[in-house]
Design an enzyme around this catalytic site. Structure first.
Site, PDB file in Angstrom:
ATOM      1  N   ALA A 205       9.764 -35.696   5.000  1.00 33.92           N
ATOM      2  CA  ALA A 205      10.400 -35.387   3.711  1.00 33.92           C
ATOM      3  C   ALA A 205      11.733 -36.125   3.583  1.00 33.92           C
ATOM      4  CB  ALA A 205      10.605 -33.883   3.580  1.00 33.92           C
ATOM      5  N   TYR A 206      12.510 -36.109   4.661  1.00 38.74           N
ATOM      6  CA  TYR A 206      13.784 -36.826   4.670  1.00 38.74           C
ATOM      7  C   TYR A 206      13.554 -38.320   4.417  1.00 38.74           C
ATOM      8  CZ  TYR A 206      18.077 -38.877   6.668  1.00 38.74           C
ATOM      9  OH  TYR A 206      19.224 -39.602   6.870  1.00 38.74           O
ATOM     10  N   GLY A 207      12.611 -38.886   5.120  1.00 38.27           N
ATOM     11  CA  GLY A 207      12.371 -40.326   5.028  1.00 38.27           C
ATOM     12  C   GLY A 207      11.901 -40.768   3.661  1.00 38.27           C
TER      13      GLY A 207
ATOM     14  N   LYS B 171      14.934 -40.437   1.232  1.00 36.22           N
ATOM     15  CA  LYS B 171      15.958 -41.482   1.395  1.00 36.22           C
ATOM     16  C   LYS B 171      15.421 -42.839   0.922  1.00 36.22           C
ATOM     17  CE  LYS B 171      19.794 -39.591   3.105  1.00 36.22           C
ATOM     18  NZ  LYS B 171      20.993 -39.441   2.236  1.00 36.22           N
TER      19      LYS B 171
END
Lengths: 238, 238
Positions: free
Chosen positions: B147-149, B152
């Site tokens: 999710a972070y990747g 970003k």
């Protein structure tokens, strides 16, 4: 005839799960696969050609869609495809850019995350997982369709992450479709002056997907694939 | 002394709008800028060092945050920065991957879209717009922090789209920060065995941003910039 006999004699047909199987590409996939495969559609509306339907509500979040899917899905699926997608125009200056991002997330990103998540549980060991990106976004920045572009970029990135196969088997293949404008009635009407003769129809793409499901010319894991129409439809690695 | 006099005699100081100005990077930016610039913070909590605060609720959507911003913002801003960010671990198989994507959208993506949108209305003609990405995500696939990747990556793509300057002036500059792990207490505690001696502190990054605001060594439009600590902190184009 040989293929028909093989299928007819086979105790269990191959199985496809299509997220977005009521849309233009998804319904073509189900039309092409239905004679030889068991098909399951997960979408906001039923597809009567599918063997099974998981009809979810756009008012519910993806966790709810997942819960509904888990009630219906049984066993393993040879192909899991997200053919869901949506498009909208609008730049960063648009007053509704935030709601456009939310809409594009729901139309493009969450179905891809759902397909990937379901694949970790329901894909066969050699299963093929297909996501739906965009050629235009793959090739260019698209500030005039900001929400669409950033969300399709996210789909491409989901495919890259899944293709590391941290949560899948070494034989699974993740393929990201990056089609150009599809030859649909809606697209022809909205772009009447464009040259439609090179546009590829969803049925032709569905036929290529069927070939892959049948073990023919399956693209490598992690591929980004587009389709070109000359005399015939061919696939191209991006 | 000369700079102080120049500031003191100047009828209007330069102005910075910081989205996420209560976070670790954002509060460093306000600390560094506050002596010579007028600072406005938009965040979930007040930053007492800022001249103006727009305190928004995480329960409200970004359209509501925008409406609140429009009530407070007046005139033009020389720098508009999104220093907002958030991180979480979790792969595609996690049962909560969907809520993680939503959280990462709220922490990383919507503040970037808001900064870009506000820039079209409130940036000066030579204004600098800064978004906050991630070096790790810029360089690699990150399936363990899916999710972070993917969020970003979306921030990076927003920066690329904004840098076409379709909605800005030819003199505006869009710069995307792609820092490595920041040298904060939280990060040191959560990664106790890592080598902290090369980690760059948010204050050092804020000082570089201040240089840019002061017209020194401003990166080109569309740059992705990271920070390296050797004896001193230097910037690197990616």
């Amino acid at each position: 005839m040989a293929r028909f006999l093989r299928f007819w004699l086979s105790p269990s047909p191959q199985r496809a799960l299509v997220i977005g199987g009521s849309g233009s590409l998804g319904s073509s996939v189900i039309s092409v696969f239905k004679n030889h495969w068991e098909t399951t559609n997960l979408d906001f509306i039923e597809n009567k050609e599918a063997n099974y339907n998981i009809v979810v509500s756009p008012a519910d979040d993806t966790e709810k869609h997942l819960a509904q899917a888990n009630e219906v899905l049984k066993g393993k699926y040879d192909m899991i495809l997200s053919t869901a997608g949506g498009w909208c125009q609008g730049d960063i200056e648009s007053a509704n850019v935030f709601s456009q991002v939310e809409m594009m997330m729901r139309n493009n990103v969450y179905p891809s995350v759902l397909a990937g998540h379901l694949a970790t549980k329901y894909a066969t060991e050699t299963g093929i997982i297909v996501l739906s990106g965009s050629l235009l976004v793959f090739k260019e920045n698209t500030p005039s369709m900001l929400a669409y572009g950033i969300c399709k970029t996210m789909v491409h990135n989901i495919a890259l992450n899944l293709s590391t196969k941290q949560n899948l088997t070494s034989e699974n293949r993740i393929i990201c479709l990056v089609p150009d404008i599809l030859n649909t009635e809606v697209n022809r009407e909205s772009m009447p002056s464009a040259d439609h003769t090179k546009w590829v129809s969803p049925m032709k793409i569905a036929e290529k997907l069927y070939e892959w499901g049948d073990g023919k010319n399956v693209p490598e894991n992690g591929s980004f694939i587009t389709f070109k129409l000359d005399k015939d439809v061919t696939i191209e690695y991006m």
